[in-house]
Design a protein around this motif. Structure first.
Motif, PDB file in Angstrom:
ATOM      1  N   HIS A 143       0.800  -1.239   0.100  1.00  0.00           N
ATOM      2  CA  HIS A 143      -0.076   0.194  -0.013  1.00  0.00           C
ATOM      3  C   HIS A 143       0.955   1.222   0.029  1.00  0.00           C
ATOM      4  N   LYS A 161       2.552   2.101  -3.257  1.00  0.00           N
ATOM      5  CA  LYS A 161       1.410   2.685  -4.137  1.00  0.00           C
ATOM      6  C   LYS A 161       1.421   4.291  -3.750  1.00  0.00           C
ATOM      7  N   LEU A 162       1.181   4.422  -2.804  1.00  0.00           N
ATOM      8  CA  LEU A 162       1.224   5.773  -2.124  1.00  0.00           C
ATOM      9  C   LEU A 162       2.325   6.518  -2.493  1.00  0.00           C
ATOM     10  N   ALA A 194       2.125   7.279  -6.496  1.00  0.00           N
ATOM     11  CA  ALA A 194       1.139   7.993  -6.507  1.00  0.00           C
ATOM     12  C   ALA A 194       1.537   9.802  -6.088  1.00  0.00           C
ATOM     13  N   ASN A 207      -4.840  11.918  -5.779  1.00  0.00           N
ATOM     14  CA  ASN A 207      -5.842  10.858  -5.484  1.00  0.00           C
ATOM     15  C   ASN A 207      -6.163   9.865  -6.803  1.00  0.00           C
ATOM     16  N   ASN A 211      -3.945   9.659  -9.295  1.00  0.00           N
ATOM     17  CA  ASN A 211      -2.701   8.865  -9.451  1.00  0.00           C
ATOM     18  C   ASN A 211      -2.944   7.427  -8.550  1.00  0.00           C
ATOM     19  N   PHE A 212      -3.302   7.738  -7.422  1.00  0.00           N
ATOM     20  CA  PHE A 212      -3.308   6.584  -6.536  1.00  0.00           C
ATOM     21  C   PHE A 212      -4.637   5.383  -7.033  1.00  0.00           C
ATOM     22  N   GLN A 213      -5.687   6.320  -7.299  1.00  0.00           N
ATOM     23  CA  GLN A 213      -6.899   5.350  -7.725  1.00  0.00           C
ATOM     24  C   GLN A 213      -6.402   4.558  -9.027  1.00  0.00           C
ATOM     25  N   GLU A 237      -4.195   1.635  -7.312  1.00  0.00           N
ATOM     26  CA  GLU A 237      -4.495   0.998  -5.933  1.00  0.00           C
ATOM     27  C   GLU A 237      -4.893  -0.400  -6.233  1.00  0.00           C
ATOM     28  N   ARG A 249       7.583   7.119   2.581  1.00  0.00           N
ATOM     29  CA  ARG A 249       6.286   7.540   2.363  1.00  0.00           C
ATOM     30  C   ARG A 249       6.038   8.673   2.947  1.00  0.00           C
ATOM     31  N   ARG A 273       1.847  16.418  -0.595  1.00  0.00           N
ATOM     32  CA  ARG A 273       0.873  15.710  -0.727  1.00  0.00           C
ATOM     33  C   ARG A 273       0.236  15.463   0.540  1.00  0.00           C
TER      34      ARG A 273
END
Length: 141
Positions: free
Chosen positions: A23, A26-27, A30, A38, A40-42, A45, A131, A140
């Protein structure tokens, strides 16, 4: 402790580390990627870790000042195999064994589990720090 309840605990925590690391990767990706965080993350994800990790490594190394080391990326690449072992094979390696073979196989899996658990605990802490640093650096959070 060489007990089955301790084994259960370590398996659970090891899988938790894998999930949190995935997780966070991915954060981080993004957050470093240009555009809306948001969105980018979607987009990543629900993607498998491998392709996202490759994209992150390329992006992270693009400025010559990566947040993660080559060793970090090597271990991150192995997470899938580590997670799959503990999710699908760990118990099968000893629960069907009889007598002394059960004890031998259990201890073998426990040693492997302790090693993976300790490595992933350190990596999880490192990835969490990266992160937080990345999300702060790229405004961010």
């Amino acid at each position: 402790m060489n007990t089955l309840p301790n084994f259960h605990y370590l398996v659970g925590e090891t899988i938790m580390f894998c999930q949190c690391i995935e997780h966070d990767i991915k954060l981080i990706y993004a957050g470093m990627l240009k555009g809306d965080f948001n969105k980018n993350f979607q987009e990543v994800e629900d993607n498998p870790l491998g392709p996202v990790l490759k994209k992150l490594e390329d992006l992270d190394n693009s400025d010559g000042n990566p947040h993660l080391s080559t060793g970090d990326y090597d271990l991150l690449d192995k997470i899938r195999d580590i997670r799959n072992h503990w999710a699908h094979k760990a118990y099968i390696k000893f629960v069907y064994s009889k007598g002394n073979l059960y004890d031998k196989n259990f201890l073998q899996q426990l040693r492997r589990l302790e090693n993976d658990h300790n490595r992933l605990a350190k990596l999880s802490d490192n990835i969490e720090k990266v992160r937080l640093d990345v999300l702060k650096k790229y405004n961010r959070i």
